[in-house]
Design a protein around this motif. Structure first.
Motif: not given
Length: 198
Positions: A42-48, A51-59, A129-130
């Motif tokens: 469970n996370f909401e972080l910024t990729d390199h 872009m803002v990414r959450t766990q749902d992006d990798f489902a 990161t975040g």
């Protein structure tokens, strides 16, 4: 031989990390159902790439997750090199696996810095990161520890102590298990392929 205060701190952090890892492994093995349901990402972080990414992006994909920092002199680059070897050896199955590198050093590891760091490993690793608060919440979710340690010779005057295991999550985001630092890529690959074929 007397240990310096810094050495004592490092040994203490290492002991805590090992104890926590052993506890997690024992707790999962006592209950066969616990492996997949112990906790979920469970996370909401910024990729390199910003872009803002959450766990749902990798489902739907397996996730190899490692917490570290780009100024790490040994553990982090060594582990990411092992991840790169695993991803390369997976061949076409690599499309079903997403490696994630989550920084525990948001002060130095901006998206721009991670964009310079993660491509060195050429394995499709996404750096995340975040803010300090986001990293703290994420580390608690993933049950990893990290700590800022003063070190005059290091960039910015500090280094980071942190958990060193490589964790595996299933396509539903459930924790499956972890490999300790130093586990050869061949062993990780064998374990991962066995999991993926279940």
């Amino acid at each position: 031989m007397r240990l310096s205060a810094f050495q004592k701190v490092l040994w203490g952090l290492a002991a805590l990390a090992v104890a926590g890892f052993v506890w997690l492994q024992i707790s999962f093995k006592t209950d066969p159902q616990a492996e997949a349901t112990a906790f979920r990402v469970n996370f909401e972080l910024t990729d390199h790439q910003g872009m803002v990414r959450t766990q749902d992006d990798f489902a739907g994909r397996w996730m190899l997750v490692f917490f570290g920092f780009s100024n790490c002199p040994d553990v982090c680059p060594t582990t990411l090199a092992e991840v790169a070897a695993v991803m390369d050896a997976l061949g076409s199955d690599a499309a079903h696996v997403q490696p994630l590198f989550i920084s525990i050093d948001p002060e130095r590891d901006t998206p721009m810095e991670l964009a310079k760091f993660v491509p060195h490993f050429n394995a499709g690793i996404i750096g995340l990161t975040g803010t300090s608060d986001q990293i703290k919440r994420t580390s608690e979710t993933f049950r990893v520890y990290y700590e800022k340690i003063k070190e005059a010779a290091a960039p910015g005057g500090y280094t980071m102590g942190h958990s060193s295991q490589l964790s595996l999550f299933d396509p539903q985001g459930g924790y499956v298990g972890a490999w300790t630092y130093g586990t050869p890529a061949e062993e990780i690959l064998s374990d991962l392929k066995a999991r993926m074929s279940m």
